[in-house]
Design a protein around this motif. Structure first.
Motif, PDB file in Angstrom:
ATOM      1  N   GLY A   1      47.524  45.700  40.468  1.00 43.89           N
ATOM      2  CA  GLY A   1      47.539  45.905  39.026  1.00 43.89           C
ATOM      3  C   GLY A   1      48.102  44.715  38.281  1.00 43.89           C
ATOM      4  O   GLY A   1      48.762  44.859  37.262  1.00 43.89           O
ATOM      5  N   THR A   2      47.798  43.521  38.803  1.00 44.48           N
ATOM      6  CA  THR A   2      48.281  42.295  38.153  1.00 44.48           C
ATOM      7  C   THR A   2      47.488  42.048  36.889  1.00 44.48           C
ATOM      8  O   THR A   2      46.278  41.932  36.926  1.00 44.48           O
ATOM      9  N   THR A   3      48.165  41.924  35.788  1.00 44.51           N
ATOM     10  CA  THR A   3      47.473  41.791  34.513  1.00 44.51           C
ATOM     11  C   THR A   3      46.799  40.443  34.397  1.00 44.51           C
ATOM     12  O   THR A   3      47.400  39.410  34.655  1.00 44.51           O
ATOM     13  N   GLY A   4      45.523  40.463  34.042  1.00 46.76           N
ATOM     14  CA  GLY A   4      44.800  39.266  33.660  1.00 46.76           C
ATOM     15  C   GLY A   4      44.526  38.283  34.771  1.00 46.76           C
ATOM     16  O   GLY A   4      44.059  37.203  34.528  1.00 46.76           O
ATOM     17  N   LYS A   5      44.785  38.651  35.993  1.00 44.83           N
ATOM     18  CA  LYS A   5      44.522  37.726  37.091  1.00 44.83           C
ATOM     19  C   LYS A   5      43.643  38.381  38.141  1.00 44.83           C
ATOM     20  O   LYS A   5      43.415  39.573  38.134  1.00 44.83           O
TER      21      LYS A   5
END
Lengths: 110, 115
Positions: free
Chosen positions: B96-100
């Motif tokens: 759930g890593t944002t934007g990556k």
């Protein structure tokens, strides 16, 4: 909304090179992913492009052109085991949920 | 070692009889997803959890519900299965890593047959 289009089927012979194209429409772009799925199996991650250009991982490479909203997966030295469905996908939102393309069924012939 | 486990692998149910599919993970990932995949089609996201926060897709029928009692487990409940719900159901997890780039790890799926 988001949508991704791929050719439905591609056929190639063992040892050849094949390119699977993906065109997409999206309101916000975080990258383009590629997944492989063998018949009856689970999708497995192959590659990801966030920036324009080519990413190489062994026999597989993935290319992205953000200005053209276009990417492709390049498979070299094809093997029979590469026969599978290939999906491009757009990660969306804070949790990177995936919106999958229509999928391309690759048949590798002897 | 299996990282995303789905049980059962094959499930047969009768029209209208509730059924529950289960998914567990050993990756300690924050996000768990449920996809429906029909023959020769792409996986379609039904809903996902980020930790305990439930996120439903706008076009997911009310007939489909989900529970996530803890980090490791997530369940898909189909309250009244119809013939059109016959499909492969895939569970996936991610950090759930944002934007990556955030690889999703898929389980082997549960193939649901509705008689």
């Amino acid at each position: 909304g988001q949508s991704l289009e791929q050719p439905s089927e591609v056929t190639a012979v063992e040892g050849a090179i094949v390119q699977i194209n993906c065109t997409y429409q999206t309101s916000g772009f975080y990258g383009l992913s590629w997944y492989q799925q063998h018949d009856g199996g689970a999708p497995t991650f192959l590659s990801y492009n966030a920036l324009d250009g080519l990413e190489e991982t062994g026999r597989f490479s993935s290319f992205l052109s953000r200005s053209d909203s276009y990417g492709y997966l390049l498979l070299q030295e094809l093997q029979m085991k590469d026969s599978a469905s290939y999906f491009c996908a757009l990660p969306r939102g804070a949790t990177n949920k995936l919106i999958f393309g229509t999928g391309t069924l690759l048949a590798v012939q002897p | 070692d299996a990282m995303v486990i789905q049980n059962p692998r094959y499930q047969v149910t009768q029209f209208g009889k509730p059924v529950t599919l289960s998914c567990s993970q050993t990756l300690n990932h924050n996000v768990m997803y449920w996809y429906q995949q029909k023959s020769s089609q792409a996986p379609k996201l039904l809903f996902h959890y980020y930790d305990k926060d439930f996120n439903n897709e706008a076009d997911t029928p009310d007939n489909f519900q989900s529970r996530r009692p803890n980090t490791s487990f997530c369940f898909l409940d189909i309250r009244s299965p119809g013939l059109g719900d016959a499909a492969m159901y895939l569970c996936a997890t991610s950090r759930g890593t944002t934007g990556k780039a955030d690889t999703q790890y898929f389980g082997p799926g549960t193939r649901l047959t509705v008689l």
